[in-house]
Design an enzyme around this catalytic site. Structure first.
Site, short mmCIF file in Angstrom:
data_model
loop_
_atom_site.label_atom_id
_atom_site.label_comp_id
_atom_site.label_asym_id
_atom_site.label_seq_id
_atom_site.Cartn_x
_atom_site.Cartn_y
_atom_site.Cartn_z
N GLU A 125 -71.25 -68.39 43.54
CA GLU A 125 -70.92 -68.00 42.35
C GLU A 125 -69.29 -68.27 42.33
O GLU A 125 -68.58 -67.84 43.09
CB GLU A 125 -71.04 -66.47 42.43
N HIS A 129 -77.31 -60.33 36.14
CA HIS A 129 -77.24 -58.94 36.14
C HIS A 129 -75.91 -58.53 35.86
O HIS A 129 -75.58 -57.22 35.91
CB HIS A 129 -77.57 -58.70 37.59
N ASP A 130 -74.85 -59.20 35.61
CA ASP A 130 -73.64 -58.97 35.21
C ASP A 130 -73.13 -58.84 33.92
O ASP A 130 -71.87 -58.49 33.72
CB ASP A 130 -72.58 -59.98 36.10
N ASP A 142 -72.16 -64.91 46.85
CA ASP A 142 -71.47 -63.91 45.93
C ASP A 142 -69.87 -63.92 46.15
O ASP A 142 -69.34 -64.27 47.24
CB ASP A 142 -71.75 -62.64 46.40
N ASP A 170 -89.06 -52.52 44.33
CA ASP A 170 -88.84 -52.73 45.89
C ASP A 170 -89.51 -54.02 46.18
O ASP A 170 -90.19 -54.76 45.47
CB ASP A 170 -89.82 -51.55 46.67
N ASN A 205 -93.98 -48.48 45.57
CA ASN A 205 -94.35 -47.16 45.92
C ASN A 205 -94.10 -46.00 45.39
O ASN A 205 -94.24 -44.87 45.85
CB ASN A 205 -93.60 -47.08 47.71
N ASP A 257 -91.37 -44.46 43.85
CA ASP A 257 -90.33 -43.65 44.00
C ASP A 257 -89.05 -43.86 43.06
O ASP A 257 -88.11 -43.45 43.07
CB ASP A 257 -89.56 -43.94 45.52
N ASP A 314 -79.10 -63.17 48.55
CA ASP A 314 -77.66 -63.13 47.76
C ASP A 314 -76.74 -63.00 49.04
O ASP A 314 -77.20 -62.06 50.08
CB ASP A 314 -77.61 -61.86 46.85
N ASP A 361 -91.98 -51.14 40.89
CA ASP A 361 -91.84 -50.05 41.80
C ASP A 361 -93.10 -49.88 42.59
O ASP A 361 -94.05 -49.40 41.94
CB ASP A 361 -91.21 -48.91 41.07
C1 NOJ Z 1 -70.48 -60.55 41.68
C2 NOJ Z 1 -71.93 -60.00 41.57
O1 NOJ Z 1 -72.60 -60.54 40.84
C3 NOJ Z 1 -71.63 -58.59 41.13
O2 NOJ Z 1 -72.60 -57.72 40.55
C4 NOJ Z 1 -70.61 -57.69 41.93
O3 NOJ Z 1 -70.16 -56.45 41.46
C5 NOJ Z 1 -69.40 -58.61 42.65
N1 NOJ Z 1 -69.75 -59.92 42.81
C6 NOJ Z 1 -68.90 -57.85 43.61
O4 NOJ Z 1 -69.68 -58.31 44.84
#
Ligand code: NOJ
Length: 564
Positions: free
Chosen positions: A256, A331-332, A199, A31, A25, A27, A100, A23
């Site tokens: 993906e 991140h999932d 994605d 970023d 800035n 907030d 992405d 971060d």
């Molecule tokens: C896959 C992404 O990695 C995930 O984070 C997202 O929620 C879904 N696709 C929908 O875009």
């Protein structure tokens, strides 16, 4: 076996979740300027490719995977000038940036969707799946975030959303829409982007007629995969996408692509595949959470061998046709250690063993931010600390199935995507140095930030970070790089339980390396099918070999060996 031939195959890739990286800035949200500030950290780690989760303009219903303007940067992350600066600075350091590309759906706040809502006869209305259906949804498909995949708009029309209702699916059957998307992709590639992570791309083709299916749950609905994942005919769209965009640039595309069977890998990532490479998820979720996290088995309860064999099968199939990616985190998912190892056994040494397991497989390795520090799950206390839409859904499912809030939060702690989305800990100062003291970051800081942080680990040669740097050096270095990048994968010691063991052989140079990783909580001695020439790297101090082919490993220990 297919040989390397592209620039990206020699790189180590790193995924940034921009909201939580740095971060600049003050907030409370990460970023683009923050990322630019930290490029030297990535260069020092040996990273050559960075994938940024979405930074486009977005209402952030699904962390930016709901885009309201494809050609603008969300003010949360900065401006287009910040993006251009990041690209320039990254290029200077030999780092390529991947954005992405989210084109299965957009946001319900995208001007196209707003126009479509306001005027059913507009051109924009044909960019989406609107169906007139009175009081009932047009079919019984379940959205991937729970509930019906259809939302009524009040005038008898319903629209399709495979993800949240704020993510209407784009209608790829419409050539006008497709051309708009291609133009947007070229806009970004013209800026000198390294390429894209793409994605949910396997969902762009839906079964014509959008038929209902046999319910697979108490809700009377059916998962949408059979009708809208890798559905026949998708290849026409993907070929056109490639020809109109990626083929015209020296870029890399990482799809993906969940649910693509091994027999079809060639279509996706073979010689003339739709993409350069892809993520294969066949072995990333051994617990299979079909009907909610509360129904999943914990590490130690699911079938280790089945998981391992899927990993092997993926490696064997991919090397026949192309070059894959390898990853344990993104991140999932919760942190890998939480997915694969019983809680009682967690330690930094186990983090190193996990790292060795996947990092030397064949394919381009991805490191997800914080993985290189050996970060663990965030230990959330209450659902009020959660931002993630899918976690809220799974929590509700658990309550509806009779779990108490205390029981349901245990599942959140184990499986929530927010576990890996908390701010990156840079040092031991307030907020882990992510945001200035006194600022409340958008998601709570990890409770271990005073010990598990980049600064502390940079100064400790035994840290998980130092181990990752060593792995990167081995993988990209002169001595072993070629074997690890190009070498053929072959599983060994398949009859041994709780063991992941494989060789990588470079036929051209006549050399073989082997990884042997024990997932057992007991010490063990193994007879290897070869004599050891050299121990290249070990996750923990290794007992002297009692014979050239006899290896004694501590619980959860792994080694990289050179074979005689
Ligand atoms: C896959 C992404 O990695 C995930 O984070 C997202 O929620 C879904 N696709 C929908 O875009």
């Amino acid at each position: 076996m297919v040989q390397n031939k592209n620039w990206w195959q020699d790189k180590i890739a790193y995924q940034i979740y921009p909201r939580s990286f740095m971060d600049a800035n003050g907030d409370g949200t990460g970023d683009l300027k923050g990322i630019t500030q930290k490029l030297d950290y990535l260069k020092d780690l040996g990273v050559g490719i960075v994938w940024l989760s979405p930074v486009y303009r977005s209402p952030m219903d699904d962390g930016g995977y709901d885009i309201s303007d494809y050609e603008d940067i969300d003010p949360l992350f900065g401006s287009m000038a910040d993006m251009d600066e990041l690209l320039r600075e990254a290029n200077k350091r030999g780092i390529k940036i991947l954005m992405d590309l989210v084109i299965n759906h957009c946001s319900d706040e995208h001007p196209w969707f707003k126009k479509a809502l306001a005027d059913p006869n507009s051109e924009e209305a044909t960019y989406f799946y609107f169906v007139k259906s009175g009081k009932k949804p047009p079919n019984n498909w379940r959205s991937m975030f729970g509930g019906s995949a259809w939302e009524p708009v009040g005038d008898g029309r319903w629209y399709l959303h495979l993800f949240s209702k704020k993510q209407p699916d784009l209608n790829w059957e419409n050539p006008v829409l497709r051309e708009k998307l291609y133009k947007m992709v070229r806009f970004w590639l013209d800026k000198g982007l390294g390429g894209f992570r793409i994605d949910a791309i396997v969902h762009i083709k839906k079964q014509p007629g959008l038929p209902s299916g046999t319910p697979d749950g108490k809700d009377g609905m059916v998962g949408c995969f059979a009708f809208a994942r890798n559905y026949p005919g998708i290849g026409d769209f993907l070929t056109e996408l490639r020809e109109q965009t990626f083929d015209r640039y020296p870029c890399v595309t990482v799809a993906e692509a969940a649910g693509v069977p091994n027999e079809q890998l060639g279509e996706y990532v073979g010689e003339n595949g739709y993409f350069s490479t892809m993520f294969d998820f066949s072995y990333s979720e051994p617990y299979n959470y079909g009907h909610g996290w509360h129904t999943c088995k914990a590490p130690g309860e699911w079938d280790f061998r089945a998981w391992r064999d899927k990993m092997y099968a993926s490696q064997l199939a991919t090397q026949e046709i192309g070059y894959g990616t390898v990853f344990f985190e993104n991140h999932d998912y919760p942190r890998a250690i939480q997915k694969f190892i019983p809680e009682k056994d967690h330690s930094p040494a186990v983090q190193k063993m996990l790292a060795q397991t996947y990092f030397y497989l064949r394919g381009m390795p991805f490191i997800y931010q914080g993985q290189e520090l050996g970060m663990t799950n965030a230990r959330f206390d209450s659902i009020d600390e959660i931002n993630d839409i899918s976690t809220k859904n799974h929590y509700k499912l658990a309550l509806a199935d009779g779990l108490s809030p205390e029981e349901a939060i245990v599942k959140v702690r184990r499986y929530s995507r927010d576990n890996a989305r908390v701010p990156f800990p840079w040092d031991d100062s307030a907020n882990g140095g992510f945001s200035p003291a006194g600022v409340k970051p958008w998601l709570r800081v990890h409770p271990d930030y005073q010990t598990v942080n980049a600064k502390a680990e940079q100064n400790d040669k035994n840290s998980v970070l130092s181990f990752y740097k060593e792995m990167v050096a081995i993988r990209t270095g002169k001595e072993y790089g070629k074997i690890l990048r190009q070498g053929t994968f072959a599983p060994i010691l398949k009859r041994c339980g709780k063991l992941i063991a494989y060789t990588r052989t470079c036929e051209e140079c006549g050399r073989t390396l082997a990884v042997v990783a024990s997932y057992s909580d007991k010490p063990r001695t193994l007879r290897l099918p070869f004599a050891v020439k050299r121990v290249v790297q070990s996750s923990a101090p290794l007992a002297p070999l009692s014979a050239p082919d006899t290896l004694s490993l501590a619980p959860y220990q792994s080694v990289l060996l050179e074979v005689q």
